[in-house]
Write a protein that holds these residues in place. Sequence first.
Motif, PDB file in Angstrom:
ATOM      1  N   GLY A  24      -2.439   0.194   9.591  1.00 28.85           N
ATOM      2  CA  GLY A  24      -3.476  -0.153  10.555  1.00 28.85           C
ATOM      3  C   GLY A  24      -4.583   0.879  10.677  1.00 28.85           C
ATOM      4  N   GLU A  25      -4.413   2.021   9.997  1.00 27.79           N
ATOM      5  CA  GLU A  25      -5.446   3.061  10.037  1.00 27.79           C
ATOM      6  C   GLU A  25      -6.537   2.754   9.013  1.00 27.79           C
ATOM      7  OE1 GLU A  25      -3.520   6.732   9.242  1.00 27.79           O
ATOM      8  OE2 GLU A  25      -2.388   6.741  11.131  1.00 27.79           O
ATOM      9  N   PRO A  26      -7.802   2.925   9.385  1.00 32.45           N
ATOM     10  CA  PRO A  26      -8.886   2.663   8.437  1.00 32.45           C
ATOM     11  C   PRO A  26      -8.795   3.537   7.198  1.00 32.45           C
ATOM     12  CG  PRO A  26      -9.746   2.797  10.667  1.00 32.45           C
ATOM     13  CD  PRO A  26      -8.314   3.247  10.733  1.00 32.45           C
ATOM     14  N   ASN A  27      -9.030   2.931   6.051  1.00 33.79           N
ATOM     15  CA  ASN A  27      -9.107   3.669   4.800  1.00 33.79           C
ATOM     16  C   ASN A  27     -10.334   4.568   4.817  1.00 33.79           C
ATOM     17  OD1 ASN A  27     -10.498   3.651   1.922  1.00 33.79           O
ATOM     18  ND2 ASN A  27      -8.297   3.463   1.551  1.00 33.79           N
ATOM     19  N   ASN A  28     -10.192   5.769   4.288  1.00 34.01           N
ATOM     20  CA  ASN A  28     -11.295   6.736   4.347  1.00 34.01           C
ATOM     21  C   ASN A  28     -12.550   6.248   3.642  1.00 34.01           C
ATOM     22  OD1 ASN A  28      -9.824   8.591   5.819  1.00 34.01           O
ATOM     23  ND2 ASN A  28      -9.075   9.683   4.005  1.00 34.01           N
ATOM     24  N   SER A  29     -12.400   5.532   2.546  1.00 33.99           N
ATOM     25  CA  SER A  29     -13.571   5.100   1.786  1.00 33.99           C
ATOM     26  C   SER A  29     -14.058   3.714   2.215  1.00 33.99           C
ATOM     27  CB  SER A  29     -13.268   5.111   0.284  1.00 33.99           C
ATOM     28  OG  SER A  29     -12.218   4.208  -0.022  1.00 33.99           O
ATOM     29  N   ARG A  30     -13.140   2.783   2.456  1.00 33.03           N
ATOM     30  CA  ARG A  30     -13.541   1.412   2.784  1.00 33.03           C
ATOM     31  C   ARG A  30     -13.907   1.243   4.251  1.00 33.03           C
ATOM     32  NH1 ARG A  30      -8.500  -0.042   0.347  1.00 33.03           N
ATOM     33  NH2 ARG A  30      -8.818   0.137  -1.889  1.00 33.03           N
ATOM     34  N   GLY A  31     -13.322   2.035   5.105  1.00 31.06           N
ATOM     35  CA  GLY A  31     -13.606   1.918   6.529  1.00 31.06           C
ATOM     36  C   GLY A  31     -12.839   0.820   7.235  1.00 31.06           C
ATOM     37  N   ILE A  32     -11.915   0.156   6.518  1.00 28.36           N
ATOM     38  CA  ILE A  32     -11.071  -0.868   7.134  1.00 28.36           C
ATOM     39  C   ILE A  32      -9.611  -0.553   6.797  1.00 28.36           C
ATOM     40  CG2 ILE A  32     -12.823  -2.680   7.068  1.00 28.36           C
ATOM     41  CD1 ILE A  32     -11.379  -3.846   4.600  1.00 28.36           C
ATOM     42  N   PRO A  33      -8.671  -0.996   7.634  1.00 26.43           N
ATOM     43  CA  PRO A  33      -7.261  -0.759   7.333  1.00 26.43           C
ATOM     44  C   PRO A  33      -6.810  -1.525   6.092  1.00 26.43           C
ATOM     45  CG  PRO A  33      -7.580  -1.311   9.659  1.00 26.43           C
ATOM     46  CD  PRO A  33      -8.870  -1.609   8.964  1.00 26.43           C
ATOM     47  N   GLY A  82       0.822  -1.199   0.000  1.00 25.44           N
ATOM     48  CA  GLY A  82       0.000   0.000   0.000  1.00 25.44           C
ATOM     49  C   GLY A  82       0.858   1.251   0.000  1.00 25.44           C
ATOM     50  N   GLY A  83       0.245   2.389   0.233  1.00 26.54           N
ATOM     51  CA  GLY A  83       0.961   3.649   0.246  1.00 26.54           C
ATOM     52  C   GLY A  83       1.850   3.805   1.469  1.00 26.54           C
ATOM     53  N   ASN A  84       2.893   4.625   1.317  1.00 22.54           N
ATOM     54  CA  ASN A  84       3.802   4.866   2.432  1.00 22.54           C
ATOM     55  C   ASN A  84       3.433   6.108   3.236  1.00 22.54           C
ATOM     56  OD1 ASN A  84       4.642   7.087   0.898  1.00 22.54           O
ATOM     57  ND2 ASN A  84       6.453   6.036   0.097  1.00 22.54           N
ATOM     58  N   ASP A  85       2.273   6.694   2.927  1.00 16.54           N
ATOM     59  CA  ASP A  85       1.901   7.961   3.550  1.00 16.54           C
ATOM     60  C   ASP A  85       0.863   7.813   4.660  1.00 16.54           C
ATOM     61  OD1 ASP A  85      -0.004   7.139   1.762  1.00 16.54           O
ATOM     62  OD2 ASP A  85      -0.199   9.068   0.728  1.00 16.54           O
ATOM     63  N   HIS A  86       0.498   6.583   4.995  1.00 17.29           N
ATOM     64  CA  HIS A  86      -0.380   6.378   6.149  1.00 17.29           C
ATOM     65  C   HIS A  86      -0.181   4.974   6.711  1.00 17.29           C
ATOM     66  CE1 HIS A  86      -2.694   5.365   2.491  1.00 17.29           C
ATOM     67  NE2 HIS A  86      -3.178   4.369   3.208  1.00 17.29           N
ATOM     68  N   ASP A  87      -0.359   4.858   7.993  1.00 18.32           N
ATOM     69  CA  ASP A  87      -0.149   3.605   8.707  1.00 18.32           C
ATOM     70  C   ASP A  87      -1.080   2.519   8.169  1.00 18.32           C
ATOM     71  OD1 ASP A  87      -0.622   1.600  10.927  1.00 18.32           O
ATOM     72  OD2 ASP A  87       0.889   2.847  11.906  1.00 18.32           O
ATOM     73  N   TYR A 113      13.139   3.803  -1.055  1.00 17.98           N
ATOM     74  CA  TYR A 113      12.893   2.781  -2.064  1.00 17.98           C
ATOM     75  C   TYR A 113      11.761   3.164  -3.014  1.00 17.98           C
ATOM     76  CZ  TYR A 113      15.666   0.333   1.359  1.00 17.98           C
ATOM     77  OH  TYR A 113      16.666  -0.012   2.224  1.00 17.98           O
ATOM     78  N   GLN A 114      11.249   4.367  -2.877  1.00 17.19           N
ATOM     79  CA  GLN A 114      10.085   4.767  -3.664  1.00 17.19           C
ATOM     80  C   GLN A 114      10.248   6.161  -4.252  1.00 17.19           C
ATOM     81  OE1 GLN A 114       7.799   3.407  -0.213  1.00 17.19           O
ATOM     82  NE2 GLN A 114       6.232   2.724  -1.654  1.00 17.19           N
ATOM     83  N   LEU A 115       9.541   6.385  -5.357  1.00 14.31           N
ATOM     84  CA  LEU A 115       9.582   7.666  -6.045  1.00 14.31           C
ATOM     85  C   LEU A 115       8.588   8.664  -5.480  1.00 14.31           C
ATOM     86  CD1 LEU A 115       9.648   6.235  -9.686  1.00 14.31           C
ATOM     87  CD2 LEU A 115      11.597   7.175  -8.423  1.00 14.31           C
ATOM     88  N   ASP A 116       7.519   8.143  -4.888  1.00 13.30           N
ATOM     89  CA  ASP A 116       6.426   8.982  -4.401  1.00 13.30           C
ATOM     90  C   ASP A 116       5.752   8.244  -3.258  1.00 13.30           C
ATOM     91  OD1 ASP A 116       4.956   6.963  -5.718  1.00 13.30           O
ATOM     92  OD2 ASP A 116       4.728   8.178  -7.525  1.00 13.30           O
ATOM     93  N   ASN A 117       4.440   8.349  -3.155  1.00 15.12           N
ATOM     94  CA  ASN A 117       3.745   7.720  -2.023  1.00 15.12           C
ATOM     95  C   ASN A 117       3.585   6.208  -2.172  1.00 15.12           C
ATOM     96  OD1 ASN A 117       1.746   8.207  -4.113  1.00 15.12           O
ATOM     97  ND2 ASN A 117       0.220   7.575  -2.618  1.00 15.12           N
ATOM     98  N   TYR A 160       5.734  -0.525   6.492  1.00 18.14           N
ATOM     99  CA  TYR A 160       5.542   0.910   6.691  1.00 18.14           C
ATOM    100  C   TYR A 160       6.764   1.580   7.309  1.00 18.14           C
ATOM    101  CZ  TYR A 160       3.469   5.260   8.350  1.00 18.14           C
ATOM    102  OH  TYR A 160       3.206   6.578   8.600  1.00 18.14           O
ATOM    103  N   GLY A 161       7.364   0.950   8.294  1.00 13.96           N
ATOM    104  CA  GLY A 161       8.517   1.550   8.944  1.00 13.96           C
ATOM    105  C   GLY A 161       9.685   1.770   7.999  1.00 13.96           C
ATOM    106  N   ARG A 162       9.800   0.925   6.978  1.00 20.00           N
ATOM    107  CA  ARG A 162      10.885   1.058   6.003  1.00 20.00           C
ATOM    108  C   ARG A 162      10.528   2.014   4.887  1.00 20.00           C
ATOM    109  NH1 ARG A 162      13.810  -4.225   4.787  1.00 20.00           N
ATOM    110  NH2 ARG A 162      15.163  -3.385   6.405  1.00 20.00           N
ATOM    111  N   VAL A 163       9.326   1.923   4.368  1.00 13.54           N
ATOM    112  CA  VAL A 163       9.012   2.692   3.157  1.00 13.54           C
ATOM    113  C   VAL A 163       8.629   4.142   3.438  1.00 13.54           C
ATOM    114  CG1 VAL A 163       8.291   0.626   1.911  1.00 13.54           C
ATOM    115  CG2 VAL A 163       6.557   2.000   3.091  1.00 13.54           C
ATOM    116  N   LYS A 164       8.261   4.473   4.660  1.00 15.85           N
ATOM    117  CA  LYS A 164       7.853   5.861   4.912  1.00 15.85           C
ATOM    118  C   LYS A 164       9.016   6.840   4.760  1.00 15.85           C
ATOM    119  CE  LYS A 164       8.235   5.830   9.986  1.00 15.85           C
ATOM    120  NZ  LYS A 164       7.466   6.037  11.245  1.00 15.85           N
ATOM    121  N   ALA A 165      10.253   6.326   4.822  1.00 17.29           N
ATOM    122  CA  ALA A 165      11.414   7.173   4.577  1.00 17.29           C
ATOM    123  C   ALA A 165      11.639   7.417   3.086  1.00 17.29           C
ATOM    124  CB  ALA A 165      12.654   6.527   5.180  1.00 17.29           C
TER     125      ALA A 165
END
Length: 210
Positions: free
Chosen positions: A130-139, A123-128, A177-181, A169-174
């Motif tokens: 374990g946090e619920p997705n805004n649209s789906r309501g589940i992480p 998934g994206g590196n810009d949110h945990d 290894y990625q160009l964007d989110n 998440y702990g690795r990719v949020k820095a």
Amino acid sequence: MSNHWDGKLWYAYGTSMTSIKQGKYVPIVEELSGMKVVNLGIPGGCLTPDGYGKGNVKRAVMNMDDGKGKADLITLEVLPNEGATVGNIYDTDDGSFCGCFNQCIRYLQENTKAQIVVIIMIGGNDHDPGEPNNSRGIPQFEFAEIIERVARLNGVPVINVFCESGLGYGRVKAREYQLDNIHLNELGGKNMGKFVWSKLKDIPAWETNI
């Protein structure tokens, strides 16, 4: 140990994470495996009609016009870009993710002689995760679990990049290894490709005669 994928034909479906332009892991797997890849990943692609790509990956999967009948391996990479309606793992409708996913897997099983493998993408590196997705309501983690359950319901091997690749998440949020989110750079693609191959090499090709 011999490489049973060497020289085989691989059809790769999925999102931008698989696509020719942005799918940095695909050339790594192609090189390590010796397969010839037909890359049909779609930037912004999804299975669901309420997702970003309005079901464009499902439409690509559920027709035989692209020559997939000759494929030895078909991978279906999923998780990014899907819509809000998840559904139940037993659904077969046209509106929910589970319904569309079940349809795609079963179509490939019914219409090809390829080994079918599901790749659950990061998934994206810009949110945990374990946090619920805004649209789906589940992480995202729960969504990844649902994807795996649908695949297993259909007897399909799973390569769970989301849960097992090391790109957590702990690795990719820095963003080393990625160009964007979410999209991988060359180094991220190398690591992911090596992981995918580590699993794929132990999945047997599907035999079609004695």
